[in-house]
Design a protein around this motif. Structure first.
Motif, PDB file in Angstrom:
ATOM      1  N   ARG A  22       0.876  -1.181  -0.109  1.00  0.00           N
ATOM      2  CA  ARG A  22       0.016   0.021   0.011  1.00  0.00           C
ATOM      3  C   ARG A  22       0.838   1.164  -0.082  1.00  0.00           C
ATOM      4  NH1 ARG A  22      -2.644   3.093   4.185  1.00  0.00           N
ATOM      5  NH2 ARG A  22      -4.262   4.523   3.184  1.00  0.00           N
ATOM      6  N   GLY A  41       4.044   6.794   2.063  1.00  0.00           N
ATOM      7  CA  GLY A  41       4.130   5.750   2.699  1.00  0.00           C
ATOM      8  C   GLY A  41       4.415   4.658   1.752  1.00  0.00           C
ATOM      9  N   GLY A  57       7.550   1.505   5.693  1.00  0.00           N
ATOM     10  CA  GLY A  57       8.500   2.606   5.541  1.00  0.00           C
ATOM     11  C   GLY A  57       7.993   3.631   4.579  1.00  0.00           C
ATOM     12  N   ASN A  58       8.908   4.310   4.180  1.00  0.00           N
ATOM     13  CA  ASN A  58       8.642   5.761   3.441  1.00  0.00           C
ATOM     14  C   ASN A  58       9.256   5.775   2.215  1.00  0.00           C
ATOM     15  OD1 ASN A  58       6.582   7.062   5.181  1.00  0.00           O
ATOM     16  ND2 ASN A  58       7.933   8.300   6.157  1.00  0.00           N
ATOM     17  N   PHE A  71       6.548  12.797  18.051  1.00  0.00           N
ATOM     18  CA  PHE A  71       5.834  12.655  17.030  1.00  0.00           C
ATOM     19  C   PHE A  71       4.494  13.294  16.988  1.00  0.00           C
ATOM     20  CE2 PHE A  71       3.286  10.039  13.959  1.00  0.00           C
ATOM     21  CZ  PHE A  71       4.142   9.950  13.014  1.00  0.00           C
ATOM     22  N   SER A 127      13.959   3.034   6.358  1.00  0.00           N
ATOM     23  CA  SER A 127      14.509   4.262   7.316  1.00  0.00           C
ATOM     24  C   SER A 127      15.304   3.811   8.475  1.00  0.00           C
ATOM     25  CB  SER A 127      13.459   5.428   7.485  1.00  0.00           C
ATOM     26  OG  SER A 127      12.594   5.714   6.103  1.00  0.00           O
ATOM     27  N   PHE A 241      -0.883  -2.529   8.593  1.00  0.00           N
ATOM     28  CA  PHE A 241       0.700  -2.729   8.489  1.00  0.00           C
ATOM     29  C   PHE A 241       1.090  -2.357  10.007  1.00  0.00           C
ATOM     30  CE2 PHE A 241      -0.578  -1.900   4.129  1.00  0.00           C
ATOM     31  CZ  PHE A 241       0.229  -2.906   3.867  1.00  0.00           C
ATOM     32  N   MET A 257      12.399   5.937  17.940  1.00  0.00           N
ATOM     33  CA  MET A 257      11.068   6.202  16.998  1.00  0.00           C
ATOM     34  C   MET A 257      10.593   4.954  16.721  1.00  0.00           C
ATOM     35  SD  MET A 257      10.344   9.441  15.899  1.00  0.00           S
ATOM     36  CE  MET A 257       9.664   9.134  14.383  1.00  0.00           C
ATOM     37  N   ARG A 261       6.957   3.199  17.691  1.00  0.00           N
ATOM     38  CA  ARG A 261       5.796   2.780  16.712  1.00  0.00           C
ATOM     39  C   ARG A 261       5.419   1.407  17.031  1.00  0.00           C
ATOM     40  NH1 ARG A 261       8.302   2.908  10.875  1.00  0.00           N
ATOM     41  NH2 ARG A 261       6.261   2.889  10.320  1.00  0.00           N
ATOM     42  N   TYR A 265       0.620   1.017  16.244  1.00  0.00           N
ATOM     43  CA  TYR A 265       0.006   0.713  14.972  1.00  0.00           C
ATOM     44  C   TYR A 265      -1.127  -0.437  15.289  1.00  0.00           C
ATOM     45  CZ  TYR A 265       3.212   3.027  12.072  1.00  0.00           C
ATOM     46  OH  TYR A 265       4.161   4.220  11.577  1.00  0.00           O
ATOM     47  N   HIS A 269      -5.177  -0.059  14.676  1.00  0.00           N
ATOM     48  CA  HIS A 269      -6.082  -1.174  14.067  1.00  0.00           C
ATOM     49  C   HIS A 269      -7.050  -1.482  15.020  1.00  0.00           C
ATOM     50  CE1 HIS A 269      -1.826  -2.116  12.114  1.00  0.00           C
ATOM     51  NE2 HIS A 269      -2.322  -1.131  11.699  1.00  0.00           N
ATOM     52  N   ARG A 272      -9.375   1.313  14.524  1.00  0.00           N
ATOM     53  CA  ARG A 272      -9.872   1.853  13.103  1.00  0.00           C
ATOM     54  C   ARG A 272     -10.675   0.544  12.368  1.00  0.00           C
ATOM     55  NH1 ARG A 272      -7.179   1.042   8.189  1.00  0.00           N
ATOM     56  NH2 ARG A 272      -5.391   0.323   8.837  1.00  0.00           N
TER      57      ARG A 272
END
Ligand code: HEM
Length: 417
Positions: A22, A41, A57-58, A71, A127, A241, A257, A261, A265, A269, A272
């Motif tokens: 994605r 993303g 990642g980015n 953040f 990253s 993810f 960082m 994370r 996430y 989830h 969401r």
């Protein structure tokens, strides 16, 4: 990769693993143009034989921050103005003026790479630093790099303003539909634990790259996108993810960082998508895996061959039912201990060694050709002119610390705006 990791999907040449991908813009909501000047993303879910591994990642090798505590403030500063509901460059620059550690990523974002022509024409990066471990329990730090085989292509501000806001989505779907499958050469940079101890850059600092001259890219495979989804909502929208979806042989690192994370996430989830988000076909492992989740809304949607859900088996550990088939950790795949605290040696609001914020930014600026420098400095000047004068002053000082020419060019353009 056998000598570096026991990850089952990285053992032999020619081995294939199904992946779900994605791509996204970051700052805007669903109303964001595909051509916003914004990081992209680059999220991948590998359905490996030992459960799902996510690489979230980015399209940039670094990030604005190196400590997750900052953040929420960062994200607030990048959102639309609460009164006008319009993008707010003044707030963005105010945040950056107070966080010189962001300068490297700001320079990438404002550069010609800030607006990829489509998702096919950008690289992807973990990253963060992650870790491999092998069957001897030896750990190696590493970073993922996905190098686009289509080449890098970007849009200028002017082109972006006149391009269909769904253009990147359209380009990707159409390319796959006509069989022109986009692909990326997958590479890793690796650093031994011994090298990490003395390296001149903190290897867990997300605002820095590992110079390729010291840590060359090593090719490990190809990523190809060869199938579109059947239903965008059920697959892409509901895909979940998380950097904490790991498999034996791949672990995290003391990067602060990344540590922040790991729980953010799955929390998102549950809110969401729901407590049983991992039972949806897009998120479920394709091979039976053990987990302790039970109950909650929509439990029981286990796809065939997928997650082993809704059992009445014991769902806590340790337990007394190991001999009756209850899941137990396997010592053969145990991760070696990670010295998170000793190794995460960047303090929360570390202002020591400030010169370090500017070295890699200056190097990047000096690598650019004339057209790239001109695009970069014009884009910055057009945003910075909207900020308060003390913010302008602080930012110009930062640019000048990276390279005097960088600041000088911005000053001249601002004068003429
Ligand atoms: C402490 C810092 C960070 C926090 C707390 C954070 C948190 C989040 C959360 C809560 C989401 C929404 C997840 C969902 O609803 O499924 C998200 C999405 C995302 N984040 Fe982060 N993030 C952080 C930094 C980063 C960094 C550094 C990267 C890249 C290197 C990144 C890449 C992404 C991507 C690619 C998505 C979208 C995933 C998708 O396509 O569903 N984030 N982030």
């Amino acid at each position: 990769m056998k000598n570096k990791t026991i990850a089952s999907f990285l053992q032999t040449v020619g081995q294939q693993t199904e992946v779900f991908a994605r791509f996204s813009t970051v700052g805007g909501g669903q109303d964001s143009s595909d051509y916003a000047r914004d990081p992209r993303g680059f999220a991948l879910k590998f359905y490996t034989g030992e459960g799902n591994y996510d690489m979230v990642g980015n399209n940039t090798p670094v990030f604005f921050l190196r400590d997750g505590i900052n953040f929420p403030d960062f994200i607030h500063s990048q959102k639309k103005n609460p009164k006008t509901n319009l993008p707010d460059p003044a707030a963005m620059f105010e945040f950056w003026a107070n966080h010189p550690q962001s300068l490297h990523q700001v320079t990438i974002l404002m550069s010609d790479r800030g607006i990829p022509a489509s998702y096919r024409y950008m690289h992807g990066f973990s990253s963060h630093t992650f870790s491999f471990w092998n069957d001897q329990g030896k750990r190696t730090w590493f970073k993922w790099h996905f190098k686009t085989n289509q080449g890098i292509k970007n849009l200028t501000n002017k082109q972006a303003a006149t391009t269909c806001p769904f253009g990147a989505q359209e380009d990707l779907v159409n390319a796959i539909e006509r069989g022109d499958f986009p692909s990326w050469t997958t590479k890793v940079q690796m650093m031994s634990e011994e090298e990490a101890k003395d390296y001149k850059i903190n290897p867990f600092d997300l605002t820095k790259v590992w110079p390729h001259s010291n840590f060359p890219l090593i090719e490990v495979g190809q990523l190809e996108l060869n199938r579109n989804v059947d239903n965008y909502f059920s697959e892409t929208e509901q895909a979940c993810f998380s950097p904490s979806n790991l498999v034996p042989g791949i672990g995290t690192s003391p990067d602060k960082m990344l540590q922040a994370r790991l729980m953010a996430y799955p929390d998102a989830h549950r809110y969401r998508v729901g407590a049983n988000a991992n039972q949806l076909p897009v998120n479920a492992a394709k091979y039976p895996v053990n987990h302790y989740q039970r109950d909650g809304k929509m439990a029981g949607m286990c796809p065939e061959g997928g997650e082993n859900v809704q059992t009445s088996k014991v769902n806590f550990y340790p337990n007394d039912q190991i001999n009756e088939g209850a899941p137990a950790p396997l010592p053969t795949i145990a991760e070696p201990p990670m010295p998170v605290e000793q190794d995460a040696w960047i303090n929360r609001f570390d202002t020591v060694n400030t010169q370090d914020y500017y070295q890699q930014t200056g190097d990047l600026f000096r690598l650019m050709n004339e057209s790239q420098k001109s695009q970069l400095t014009t884009t910055i000047a057009e945003g910075l002119i909207q900020a308060k004068s003390e913010v302008q002053k602080a930012m110009l000082e930062q640019f000048s610390n990276a390279d005097i020419d960088y600041a000088q060019r911005i000053k001249v353009i601002m004068k003429n705006l």
